[in-house]
Design an enzyme around this catalytic site. Structure first.
Site, PDB file in Angstrom:
ATOM      1  N   SER A  62       0.841  -1.197   0.000  1.00  0.00           N
ATOM      2  CA  SER A  62       0.000   0.000   0.000  1.00  0.00           C
ATOM      3  C   SER A  62       0.881   1.253   0.000  1.00  0.00           C
ATOM      4  O   SER A  62       1.778   1.379  -0.833  1.00  0.00           O
ATOM      5  CB  SER A  62      -0.932  -0.056   1.219  1.00  0.00           C
ATOM      6  N   ARG A 111     -11.949   6.234  10.171  1.00  0.00           N
ATOM      7  CA  ARG A 111     -11.598   4.822  10.200  1.00  0.00           C
ATOM      8  C   ARG A 111     -12.682   3.945   9.572  1.00  0.00           C
ATOM      9  O   ARG A 111     -12.384   2.944   8.919  1.00  0.00           O
ATOM     10  CB  ARG A 111     -11.356   4.379  11.642  1.00  0.00           C
ATOM     11  N   ASP A 154      -8.902  -6.107  -4.763  1.00  0.00           N
ATOM     12  CA  ASP A 154      -8.465  -4.839  -4.178  1.00  0.00           C
ATOM     13  C   ASP A 154      -8.954  -3.706  -5.073  1.00  0.00           C
ATOM     14  O   ASP A 154      -8.408  -3.468  -6.148  1.00  0.00           O
ATOM     15  CB  ASP A 154      -6.942  -4.834  -4.064  1.00  0.00           C
ATOM     16  N   HIS A 204      -8.161  -4.943  -0.359  1.00  0.00           N
ATOM     17  CA  HIS A 204      -6.852  -4.344  -0.089  1.00  0.00           C
ATOM     18  C   HIS A 204      -6.175  -4.984   1.126  1.00  0.00           C
ATOM     19  O   HIS A 204      -4.955  -5.110   1.173  1.00  0.00           O
ATOM     20  CB  HIS A 204      -7.034  -2.839   0.130  1.00  0.00           C
ATOM     21  N   ASP A 205      -6.978  -5.361   2.112  1.00  0.00           N
ATOM     22  CA  ASP A 205      -6.457  -5.996   3.324  1.00  0.00           C
ATOM     23  C   ASP A 205      -5.641  -7.251   3.056  1.00  0.00           C
ATOM     24  O   ASP A 205      -4.875  -7.682   3.918  1.00  0.00           O
ATOM     25  CB  ASP A 205      -7.623  -6.389   4.245  1.00  0.00           C
TER      26      ASP A 205
END
Lengths: 379, 379
Positions: free
Chosen positions: B149, B219, B321, B354-355
């Site tokens: 990232s 968040r 992602d 993405h995680d």
């Protein structure tokens, strides 16, 4: 001659029994009509609105050049939903902030604004309220019910709640329910509003303030999800805002100033929205979106849920719509086909994301035009 | 034997000249190292962190069972980046809130916390600070620099800022710059923080408060974009939270209570984050993301930008992602191939969005393992 619209209001004294078990006492609906109801009363088309729209679907208000209805490209004389043939009704849903009874109105039980105590409404409740309006207008059966996004959910629900009262259901850029991601975006927007200190537990009217910060954030999040990644890159990309582009070193190196055009665009959208939209309405409408799920009562089986529909259907989706993707429309199409219902489906190649359902796209408008031409009405 | 990590701190007296034209006065970097630097000093691997991580990459702190490093599945004895062979360095970037000099520290010019006056930093500035740390550690050339990232952007930038100091660059789930949509999500998060009344223009430390509402919203937005639609549907779908599921009518019909599990999950993530993350750091780090664009100085031509790289590259992306999509990694691969650079590229079929770059996926970890085995180091 331009179409001149005139808002009307209908009062209902009988309470509306809601899905939640609560009931809405005497209430008022704002609506507009375009065209003429024919003698056989079989040419009525009901247009259902989505999150931030209203009963003002088409035309403009006399003397207000800037007051074009939100679906004026779709509804009017010679338009795809042609008001020379159809009697079109736009209605503002209860809970809204554009004329129908909503959270800013007085709660008769307290003498104060409803605020956060306004009853939580569902898509099914709205359809029930709309049906009562049709009763009052003397319309037994609709030639068609039509809507995009959340409006499409109402059209879908009409076909299930009142199968005998809908000959055609036109469901655009919609879905049989929200995904977890959709709910997640709604929840973030709601938390932004509810945690704004100016929200005052939903009773901000009494404090003479508006939870603008929360509304701005909610609208900015919404806007991102209405557009496609592609169209955002095309319209804004990484372009710096004009003032910045003229700056010697390019960037301003600031975390709070606007550097990129997309930031200015989003802030502007958020500011505008916070000027006119009611925070409690935002909570109510996003919750109605979350709750809608006609398959829920059938163990999640949409095919079984759609069995009771009688209408013919047109579904339209847009390829870059990631909020209500084509796959979601295809779920509805499949459920209808499983039941051997008549359904036409168009998947429009369009770059604009979810917003496409409001925009001028010749293929899209032509499909709706052709479909409505095929709807038979008495002379 | 488990890897025991020990944070270290390095002080720098010489100011750091920043891209913005400002300079950072004397500062401190927190870092950790794992494994041993060999006699030839050619086995060092630098790990660059992303938005909310730190120098604590691997192992755990003595006596703290719950203190596993954020990339412990990737770095350690016998792990893909094997600390038996490599001397691995994790470093906390300046501007962060985990040990290196950041907005919560004292601004020597005012004697108060830096707050919003902390200098705006770029990826290039971080790389420069990291290079100084390597100087101090006596490391001329890295065997590899690696990150996911935003960390991948730093690895990419290393290959351009210090081509002679990097033999291999491992760039995971990253991009050559942010899209308009990425910037848009960052901007909404920043506005949520900045418009929180407890932000106090970035000087909340002096008021003894934290802009928790804004941090929570930031968040929650972040979390939605880290996950894929698919994995959210699989993990949460439309499941009601336990308490609600037991409720007779199913829904609670509330706009503020948690109805769906995804809502509870997001609120929990937001709450946790607001307990430990610094609001000014969030602004700084998302801005560094926005600014990163090595092709910018070359008229947007990434091929020209990458011409100066000397390192060999491994790029990895994940199919679901949508924040840093495979297409963005392929842009980098193409720019490297245009320049006849050595590049390996793996696109991992993974549902996690993405995680995924932080998770255990055997194919992913095996590719990184194989790549690092191919990196030659002296005995």
């Amino acid at each position: 001659m331009p179409l001149i619209a005139t808002p009307e209001f209908m009062h209902f004294d009988a309470p509306l029994a809601l899905q939640s078990g609560a009931s809405m006492p005497a209430y008022r609906l704002a609506y507009e009509t375009y065209g003429r109801l024919n003698a056989a009363r079989d040419n009525a088309v009901l247009i259902c609105h989505a999150l931030n729209a209203s009963h003002h679907v088409a035309g403009r208000y006399a003397g207000q050049a800037d007051s074009e209805g939100w679906w004026s490209n779709m509804v009017g004389p010679g338009k795809p939903v042609d008001t020379h043939r159809f009697f079109v009704i736009g209605v503002n849903n209860p809970g809204s902030c554009f004329g129908s009874t909503g959270p800013g109105d007085i709660n008769p039980a307290t003498g104060q604004a409803w605020g956060a105590d306004f009853p939580v409404l569902t898509v099914e409740d709205w359809v029930l309220a709309q049906a009562r309006l049709l009763d009052a207008l003397g319309i037994g059966q609709l030639a068609a019910v039509m809507g995009g996004s959340l409006g499409g959910m109402q059209a879908l629900s009409w076909s299930l709640q009142f199968p005998g009262r809908v000959r055609h259901a036109v469901v655009i850029a919609s879905a049989p329910n929200l995904t977890a991601e959709n709910i997640a975006f709604n929840e973030v927007a709601r938390r932004a509003i509810v945690t704004d200190p100016d929200f005052h537990g939903g009773h901000f009217y009494a404090h003479g303030v508006v939870p603008r910060r929360g509304l701005r954030i909610a609208r900015m999040i919404g806007h991102i999800t209405y557009l496609s990644d592609d169209v955002m890159n095309e319209k804004f990309g990484r372009q710096l805002r004009d003032a910045v582009a003229g700056h010697a070193s390019g960037y301003r190196y600031s975390t709070q100033d606007i550097e990129f055009q997309i930031e200015g665009y989003l802030r502007h959208q958020g500011d505008k929205f916070s000027d006119y939209f009611d925070a409690n309405t935002y909570l109510l409408i996003t919750r109605a979106l979350d709750y809608f799920d006609p398959a829920h009562a059938f163990g999640g089986n949409l095919t079984r849920a759609m069995a009771r529909a009688v209408a013919r259907f047109l579904l339209v989706s847009f390829t870059t719509d990631w909020r209500f993707s084509p796959a979601r429309s295809r779920e509805i199409v499949k459920a209808l086909l499983d039941n051997r219902k008549a359904v036409s489906y168009a998947e429009i190649e369009a770059p604009h994301g979810h917003d496409a359902f409001l925009l001028d796209d010749a293929r899209y408008l032509d499909i709706v035009r052709s479909y409505f031409r095929s709807i038979e009405v008495s002379a």
